[in-house]
Scaffold this motif. Structure first.
Motif, mmCIF file in Angstrom:
data_model
loop_
_atom_site.group_PDB
_atom_site.id
_atom_site.type_symbol
_atom_site.label_atom_id
_atom_site.label_comp_id
_atom_site.label_asym_id
_atom_site.label_seq_id
_atom_site.Cartn_x
_atom_site.Cartn_y
_atom_site.Cartn_z
ATOM 1 N N GLY A 48 110.433 95.185 -20.720
ATOM 2 C CA GLY A 48 110.486 93.733 -20.827
ATOM 3 C C GLY A 48 109.500 93.243 -21.865
ATOM 4 O O GLY A 48 109.862 92.517 -22.797
ATOM 5 N N ILE A 49 108.238 93.656 -21.739
ATOM 6 C CA ILE A 49 107.184 93.352 -22.715
ATOM 7 C C ILE A 49 106.506 94.655 -23.103
ATOM 8 O O ILE A 49 106.035 95.399 -22.233
ATOM 9 C CB ILE A 49 106.143 92.389 -22.131
ATOM 10 N N LEU A 50 106.441 94.936 -24.397
ATOM 11 C CA LEU A 50 105.674 96.060 -24.915
ATOM 12 C C LEU A 50 104.569 95.518 -25.807
ATOM 13 O O LEU A 50 104.834 94.856 -26.812
ATOM 14 C CB LEU A 50 106.556 97.016 -25.714
ATOM 15 N N PHE A 51 103.311 95.791 -25.421
ATOM 16 C CA PHE A 51 102.135 95.398 -26.196
ATOM 17 C C PHE A 51 101.499 96.689 -26.680
ATOM 18 O O PHE A 51 100.947 97.463 -25.889
ATOM 19 C CB PHE A 51 101.173 94.607 -25.315
ATOM 20 N N SER A 52 101.579 96.958 -27.975
ATOM 21 C CA SER A 52 101.181 98.248 -28.518
ATOM 22 C C SER A 52 100.169 98.076 -29.645
ATOM 23 O O SER A 52 100.439 97.386 -30.630
ATOM 24 C CB SER A 52 102.419 98.988 -29.039
ATOM 25 N N LEU A 53 98.996 98.715 -29.495
ATOM 26 C CA LEU A 53 97.970 98.698 -30.530
ATOM 27 C C LEU A 53 97.625 100.133 -30.919
ATOM 28 O O LEU A 53 97.453 100.992 -30.045
ATOM 29 C CB LEU A 53 96.692 98.019 -30.038
ATOM 30 N N ALA A 54 97.508 100.372 -32.219
ATOM 31 C CA ALA A 54 97.064 101.677 -32.714
ATOM 32 C C ALA A 54 96.047 101.460 -33.822
ATOM 33 O O ALA A 54 96.338 100.772 -34.810
ATOM 34 C CB ALA A 54 98.254 102.477 -33.227
ATOM 35 N N ASN A 55 94.836 101.999 -33.624
ATOM 36 C CA ASN A 55 93.754 101.827 -34.599
ATOM 37 C C ASN A 55 93.556 100.346 -34.936
ATOM 38 O O ASN A 55 93.383 99.967 -36.092
ATOM 39 C CB ASN A 55 94.049 102.637 -35.861
ATOM 40 N N SER A 56 93.604 99.527 -33.909
ATOM 41 C CA SER A 56 93.492 98.071 -34.031
ATOM 42 C C SER A 56 92.752 97.565 -32.804
ATOM 43 O O SER A 56 92.349 98.350 -31.942
ATOM 44 C CB SER A 56 94.887 97.442 -34.140
ATOM 45 N N ASP A 57 92.572 96.244 -32.688
ATOM 46 C CA ASP A 57 91.900 95.721 -31.513
ATOM 47 C C ASP A 57 92.438 94.342 -31.157
ATOM 48 O O ASP A 57 93.068 93.669 -31.971
ATOM 49 C CB ASP A 57 90.381 95.671 -31.711
ATOM 50 N N ALA A 58 92.176 93.960 -29.917
ATOM 51 C CA ALA A 58 92.604 92.647 -29.422
ATOM 52 C C ALA A 58 91.525 92.079 -28.518
ATOM 53 O O ALA A 58 90.858 92.808 -27.784
ATOM 54 C CB ALA A 58 93.924 92.747 -28.662
ATOM 55 N N THR A 59 91.356 90.771 -28.579
ATOM 56 C CA THR A 59 90.427 90.045 -27.724
ATOM 57 C C THR A 59 91.124 88.808 -27.181
ATOM 58 O O THR A 59 91.769 88.074 -27.932
ATOM 59 C CB THR A 59 89.174 89.622 -28.521
ATOM 60 N N LEU A 60 91.019 88.599 -25.890
ATOM 61 C CA LEU A 60 91.594 87.419 -25.234
ATOM 62 C C LEU A 60 93.119 87.397 -25.358
ATOM 63 O O LEU A 60 93.692 86.669 -26.173
ATOM 64 C CB LEU A 60 91.002 86.127 -25.794
ATOM 65 N N PHE A 61 93.769 88.223 -24.531
ATOM 66 C CA PHE A 61 95.225 88.221 -24.476
ATOM 67 C C PHE A 61 95.640 88.100 -23.017
ATOM 68 O O PHE A 61 95.081 88.770 -22.147
ATOM 69 C CB PHE A 61 95.808 89.502 -25.078
ATOM 70 N N SER A 62 96.634 87.245 -22.748
ATOM 71 C CA SER A 62 97.091 87.072 -21.376
ATOM 72 C C SER A 62 98.608 87.055 -21.285
ATOM 73 O O SER A 62 99.301 86.557 -22.178
ATOM 74 C CB SER A 62 96.527 85.781 -20.764
ATOM 75 N N ILE A 63 99.094 87.625 -20.203
ATOM 76 C CA ILE A 63 100.498 87.552 -19.800
ATOM 77 C C ILE A 63 100.468 86.855 -18.453
ATOM 78 O O ILE A 63 100.061 87.441 -17.444
ATOM 79 C CB ILE A 63 101.121 88.952 -19.714
ATOM 80 N N ASP A 64 100.824 85.578 -18.427
ATOM 81 C CA ASP A 64 100.557 84.793 -17.228
ATOM 82 C C ASP A 64 101.655 83.768 -16.949
ATOM 83 O O ASP A 64 102.330 83.280 -17.847
ATOM 84 C CB ASP A 64 99.214 84.079 -17.356
ATOM 85 N N ASN A 65 101.807 83.462 -15.665
ATOM 86 C CA ASN A 65 102.669 82.374 -15.212
ATOM 87 C C ASN A 65 104.103 82.497 -15.715
ATOM 88 O O ASN A 65 104.790 81.497 -15.919
ATOM 89 C CB ASN A 65 102.077 81.017 -15.625
ATOM 90 N N ASN A 66 104.567 83.737 -15.886
ATOM 91 C CA ASN A 66 105.964 83.922 -16.253
ATOM 92 C C ASN A 66 106.850 83.808 -15.015
ATOM 93 O O ASN A 66 106.467 84.209 -13.912
ATOM 94 C CB ASN A 66 106.146 85.272 -16.942
ATOM 95 N N ILE A 67 108.029 83.272 -15.231
ATOM 96 C CA ILE A 67 108.943 83.042 -14.122
ATOM 97 C C ILE A 67 109.484 84.355 -13.593
ATOM 98 O O ILE A 67 109.508 84.600 -12.388
ATOM 99 C CB ILE A 67 110.077 82.104 -14.580
#
Length: 201
Positions: A80-99
């Motif tokens: 349904g959701i693919l969140f993919s990082l390679a040799n990278s970075d993320a700050t402040l990510f949310s998956i929220d309040n989905n129906i």
């Protein structure tokens, strides 16, 4: 640098992915998928991929319906959701309040990090991550510390493998798993498979 990317509307019945974002040595300061219906696509519903020194500084997937994506079968499992990082970075990510994030042929939510330290990642208040062919939510981490992760107040039910699964290799995870309803999954409600590192603190 991309200041913002925002998606809303109907993304359905496509021969590939519903929404596909690929970053290569790029920075995004705000990325949102909001008030969308993403259904009946042949591949992933929502795919966010970042590689080669990319940065996602703020992101949110909220108030969406993401269901019935993927072709099915052993070789055609799509999330349904693919969140993919390679040799990278993320700050402040949310998956929220989905129906709903339901009935996809892969995982409901798949977070895949390879040499990709990530801070303040939240999966919260999703009404249904249910009846997906594989896991409801799975974190696959390789050489990637996941700091201050929050999985709170979700319904994760009736999935074909685990409700919530952590697979970690030489990765440290810290955060909280609270107030969820994780039930009627085929395998574990919560599963942890760790090689090196501290799986959860």
């Amino acid at each position: 640098t991309i200041n913002s990317l925002a998606f809303s509307g109907i993304f359905s019945n496509n021969a590939g992915r519903g929404i596909n974002v690929e970053l290569n040595n790029s920075t995004v300061n705000a990325l949102t998928v909001t008030d969308a219906t993403v259904s009946n696509n042949t591949a992933q519903g929502v795919r966010l991929s970042a590689a080669n020194g990319s940065h996602i500084n703020n992101g949110q997937i909220t108030n969406n319906t993401i269901n019935n994506n993927g072709r099915g079968g052993i070789l055609n499992e799509d999330d349904g959701i693919l969140f993919s990082l390679a040799n990278s970075d993320a700050t402040l990510f949310s998956i929220d309040n989905n129906i709903e994030i339901n009935s996809n042929t892969g995982n409901g939510v798949h977070v895949m990090l390879t040499t990709a330290p990530t801070t303040n990642f939240a999966i919260t208040n999703n009404l249904g991550i249910n009846n997906n062919t594989l896991n409801g939510v799975v974190f696959d981490l390789i050489n990637s510390d996941l700091t201050n992760v929050l999985v709170d107040a979700n319904a994760i039910q009736g999935n074909g493998e685990a409700g919530l699964q952590f697979n970690t290799t030489t990765s440290n995870v810290s955060g909280s798993i609270t107030n969820n309803v994780i039930s009627d999954n085929t395998l574990s409600g919560l599963g942890i498979a760790a090689i090196g590192g501290l799986p959860i603190t």
